[in-house]
Write a protein that holds these residues in place. Sequence first.
Motif, PDB file in Angstrom:
ATOM      1  N   TYR A  39      -6.565   1.721  -9.959  1.00  0.00           N
ATOM      2  CA  TYR A  39      -6.887   1.728  -8.535  1.00  0.00           C
ATOM      3  C   TYR A  39      -8.365   1.404  -8.296  1.00  0.00           C
ATOM      4  O   TYR A  39      -8.708   0.739  -7.311  1.00  0.00           O
ATOM      5  CB  TYR A  39      -6.551   3.085  -7.917  1.00  0.00           C
ATOM      6  CG  TYR A  39      -5.071   3.319  -7.718  1.00  0.00           C
ATOM      7  CD1 TYR A  39      -4.210   2.261  -7.434  1.00  0.00           C
ATOM      8  CD2 TYR A  39      -4.524   4.602  -7.803  1.00  0.00           C
ATOM      9  CE1 TYR A  39      -2.850   2.477  -7.241  1.00  0.00           C
ATOM     10  CE2 TYR A  39      -3.170   4.824  -7.615  1.00  0.00           C
ATOM     11  CZ  TYR A  39      -2.337   3.749  -7.338  1.00  0.00           C
ATOM     12  OH  TYR A  39      -0.996   3.961  -7.154  1.00  0.00           O
ATOM     13  N   LEU A  79      -8.657  -2.330  -8.731  1.00  0.00           N
ATOM     14  CA  LEU A  79      -7.986  -3.008  -7.622  1.00  0.00           C
ATOM     15  C   LEU A  79      -8.800  -2.865  -6.341  1.00  0.00           C
ATOM     16  O   LEU A  79      -8.939  -3.823  -5.567  1.00  0.00           O
ATOM     17  CB  LEU A  79      -6.590  -2.411  -7.429  1.00  0.00           C
ATOM     18  CG  LEU A  79      -5.593  -3.231  -6.593  1.00  0.00           C
ATOM     19  CD1 LEU A  79      -5.310  -4.568  -7.257  1.00  0.00           C
ATOM     20  CD2 LEU A  79      -4.292  -2.459  -6.407  1.00  0.00           C
ATOM     21  N   THR A 113      -1.131  -0.594  -1.266  1.00  0.00           N
ATOM     22  CA  THR A 113      -0.539  -0.504  -2.599  1.00  0.00           C
ATOM     23  C   THR A 113       0.190   0.821  -2.804  1.00  0.00           C
ATOM     24  O   THR A 113       1.317   0.852  -3.311  1.00  0.00           O
ATOM     25  CB  THR A 113      -1.627  -0.651  -3.684  1.00  0.00           C
ATOM     26  OG1 THR A 113      -2.306  -1.898  -3.505  1.00  0.00           O
ATOM     27  CG2 THR A 113      -1.021  -0.610  -5.073  1.00  0.00           C
ATOM     28  N   GLY A 169       4.073   0.733  -2.366  1.00  0.00           N
ATOM     29  CA  GLY A 169       4.187   0.369  -3.774  1.00  0.00           C
ATOM     30  C   GLY A 169       5.577  -0.053  -4.192  1.00  0.00           C
ATOM     31  O   GLY A 169       5.758  -1.036  -4.920  1.00  0.00           O
ATOM     32  N   LEU A 209       0.301  -7.500  -0.335  1.00  0.00           N
ATOM     33  CA  LEU A 209       1.558  -6.879  -0.750  1.00  0.00           C
ATOM     34  C   LEU A 209       2.436  -7.833  -1.571  1.00  0.00           C
ATOM     35  O   LEU A 209       2.973  -7.445  -2.615  1.00  0.00           O
ATOM     36  CB  LEU A 209       2.326  -6.405   0.489  1.00  0.00           C
ATOM     37  CG  LEU A 209       3.683  -5.756   0.261  1.00  0.00           C
ATOM     38  CD1 LEU A 209       3.528  -4.451  -0.507  1.00  0.00           C
ATOM     39  CD2 LEU A 209       4.385  -5.512   1.596  1.00  0.00           C
ATOM     40  N   ASN A 236      -1.122  -8.080  -5.097  1.00  0.00           N
ATOM     41  CA  ASN A 236      -0.813  -6.996  -6.030  1.00  0.00           C
ATOM     42  C   ASN A 236      -0.092  -7.459  -7.295  1.00  0.00           C
ATOM     43  O   ASN A 236      -0.486  -7.063  -8.398  1.00  0.00           O
ATOM     44  CB  ASN A 236       0.003  -5.905  -5.327  1.00  0.00           C
ATOM     45  CG  ASN A 236      -0.876  -4.980  -4.508  1.00  0.00           C
ATOM     46  OD1 ASN A 236      -2.097  -4.992  -4.625  1.00  0.00           O
ATOM     47  ND2 ASN A 236      -0.272  -4.161  -3.669  1.00  0.00           N
ATOM     48  N   LEU A 257      -2.503  -6.733 -10.403  1.00  0.00           N
ATOM     49  CA  LEU A 257      -1.991  -5.640 -11.234  1.00  0.00           C
ATOM     50  C   LEU A 257      -1.563  -6.159 -12.600  1.00  0.00           C
ATOM     51  O   LEU A 257      -1.742  -5.487 -13.621  1.00  0.00           O
ATOM     52  CB  LEU A 257      -0.827  -4.934 -10.535  1.00  0.00           C
ATOM     53  CG  LEU A 257      -1.201  -4.060  -9.331  1.00  0.00           C
ATOM     54  CD1 LEU A 257       0.044  -3.537  -8.641  1.00  0.00           C
ATOM     55  CD2 LEU A 257      -2.091  -2.903  -9.752  1.00  0.00           C
TER      56      LEU A 257
END
Length: 255
Positions: free
Chosen positions: A8, A11, A56, A60, A135, A139, A143
């Motif tokens: 996190y 990110l 996120t 998620g 989104l 991500n 990620l």
Amino acid sequence: MIGKLETYVLLFTIYAVIGWLMEVTLTLIQHHKFINRGFLIGPYCPIYGFGGIAITILLGNFMKTMESVSLIDSIWISTIVIMSICGTLEYITSYLMERIFHARWWDYHRFKFNINGRICLETLIPFTIIGQIILRYGNPLFLGLIENISQPWLHILTIVILAIFTTDISISYNIIHSFKKISNEAKDNTEEITKKVKEIISKTWRGRRLVSAFPNVDIDVIKEKIRKRVEESKERIEKKKKEIEKIIEEKTKRK
């Protein structure tokens, strides 16, 4: 748990930097000059980082659960949630900055469909579009990249990033102290108060930096807050003076 927090942090930093780049690009197009946007010194805007992390965390598992519904329904549902996240975050940020600095750093009163000048539909729409990009595309990409970083390097990057942010926030606190210092030193005189405000802004590099980054900041709000504090101080002093005079008078009568 630690690995997730480190993810996190990275990110957050990625989206904060991307947000800063977008802000700088927009002001470059509008004003034809480079302006280091954002409250902090470094090339990042934390509000974008917090927005990215909020999307996120809250959405998620959204893409997986929405596989059973149509694309249109998926877009509508996520749009409502993302707009709510962005609007809440921007409103809270505006409110807290005004409470801390006694100044309004952005004001949307001139736009239609605004709430107390803190948020408006005209800015929420592009923020929501950015949220959809985060989104659906951001991500999965970022990620995936973070997962490929080895644990030792993940620890090192996290420590370095936290150290940078901590130092930046500490330095930025100086400007808060400067603005608060005015209210303690300024006399009950509008001209004197104005002079003090300008003095802080012109002589403090962070002051110039903030005014450049937030050209719409209302310095008059700062002056009004200072004036109010001075008046409150005078009232307290006057009240205390009367209490002392009353005590002295009572003692004199007893004699």
